[in-house]
Enzyme design. Structure first.
Site, PDB file in Angstrom:
ATOM      1  N   ASP A   1      39.228  47.831  33.514  1.00 40.41           N
ATOM      2  CA  ASP A   1      37.793  47.732  33.791  1.00 40.41           C
ATOM      3  C   ASP A   1      37.029  47.790  32.472  1.00 40.41           C
ATOM      4  OD1 ASP A   1      35.938  48.425  36.572  1.00 40.41           O
ATOM      5  OD2 ASP A   1      34.980  48.626  34.594  1.00 40.41           O
TER       6      ASP A   1
ATOM      7  N   HIS B   1      38.866  43.570  44.784  1.00 39.02           N
ATOM      8  CA  HIS B   1      39.567  44.245  43.696  1.00 39.02           C
ATOM      9  C   HIS B   1      39.752  45.698  44.063  1.00 39.02           C
ATOM     10  CE1 HIS B   1      35.224  44.199  43.011  1.00 39.02           C
ATOM     11  NE2 HIS B   1      35.362  45.422  42.510  1.00 39.02           N
TER      12      HIS B   1
ATOM     13  N   ASN C   1      35.599  49.150  46.908  1.00 35.12           N
ATOM     14  CA  ASN C   1      34.204  49.159  47.329  1.00 35.12           C
ATOM     15  C   ASN C   1      33.967  47.911  48.180  1.00 35.12           C
ATOM     16  OD1 ASN C   1      33.606  51.526  45.899  1.00 35.12           O
ATOM     17  ND2 ASN C   1      33.209  50.394  44.014  1.00 35.12           N
TER      18      ASN C   1
ATOM     19  N   GLY D   1      28.579  49.857  46.702  1.00 33.63           N
ATOM     20  CA  GLY D   1      28.827  49.762  45.269  1.00 33.63           C
ATOM     21  C   GLY D   1      29.584  48.523  44.835  1.00 33.63           C
ATOM     22  N   GLN D   2      29.873  47.602  45.780  1.00 38.99           N
ATOM     23  CA  GLN D   2      30.578  46.387  45.366  1.00 38.99           C
ATOM     24  C   GLN D   2      29.617  45.463  44.623  1.00 38.99           C
ATOM     25  OE1 GLN D   2      32.515  44.138  48.499  1.00 38.99           O
ATOM     26  NE2 GLN D   2      33.633  42.861  47.039  1.00 38.99           N
ATOM     27  N   SER D   3      29.999  45.065  43.418  1.00 35.21           N
ATOM     28  CA  SER D   3      29.155  44.177  42.615  1.00 35.21           C
ATOM     29  C   SER D   3      29.829  42.847  42.322  1.00 35.21           C
ATOM     30  CB  SER D   3      28.760  44.861  41.300  1.00 35.21           C
ATOM     31  OG  SER D   3      29.906  45.183  40.537  1.00 35.21           O
TER      32      SER D   3
ATOM     33  N   HIS E   1      40.237  49.372  42.562  1.00 35.25           N
ATOM     34  CA  HIS E   1      40.121  50.166  41.334  1.00 35.25           C
ATOM     35  C   HIS E   1      41.274  51.169  41.326  1.00 35.25           C
ATOM     36  CE1 HIS E   1      35.685  49.335  40.422  1.00 35.25           C
ATOM     37  NE2 HIS E   1      35.757  48.963  41.691  1.00 35.25           N
TER      38      HIS E   1
END
Ligand code: 5GP
Ligand code: ZN
Length: 121
Positions: free
Chosen positions: A39, A107, A94, A100-102, A109
């Site tokens: 990340d 994916h 997320n 909080g998913q952007s 984490h």
């Protein structure tokens, strides 16, 4: 979808572009179907993102469309965690902007490398 030629890909997706090698990333492991890279804004000593090479928006869609691929993503997350975090880790997907998913290419984490607190809110 296993070959690069017929892979599910979305042109403006950041993680599709990382998978394609168009955007640089610190790749720590990869398989035929998934890629793991650090990340860019790590929240712990080990903070690696694991993505399927095929584009799916989030973990629920991936599970519905290609559950075997979700299993591959989890297996690669475990491999990364065994090598970099002593096998003890948090795996977070997320799901949705409010959560909080952007980046809307699924994916996981992989977070570890220190004792983790529990305050996800
Ligand atoms: P989300 O917020 O969608 O769960 O996670 C997206 C993650 O992608 C964030 O933790 C963010 O730091 C990371 N990220 C955003 N842009 C890049 C990038 O260009 N390269 C890498 N390696 N990570 C990125
Ligand atoms: Zn994508």
């Amino acid at each position: 979808m296993s070959s690069a030629e017929n892979r599910l890909s979305v042109p403006d997706c950041l993680f599709c572009r990382i998978v394609a090698g168009e955007v640089p990333a610190d790749v720590v492991a990869s398989t035929e179907r998934a890629v793991a890279f650090r990340d860019i804004n790590p929240q712990a000593p080990v903070h690696v993102l694991v993505v399927p090479r095929d584009h799916h928006a989030d973990v629920t869609q991936l599970a519905a469309v290609d559950p075997g691929l979700l299993a591959d993503v989890v297996a690669l997350a475990d491999e990364v965690a065994q090598e970099h975090a002593g096998g003890q880790f948090r795996l977070v997907f997320n799901t949705g902007a409010e959560a909080g998913q952007s980046v809307f290419h699924v994916h996981g984490h992989v977070i570890g490398g220190r004792r983790l607190g529990w305050s996800p809110a």
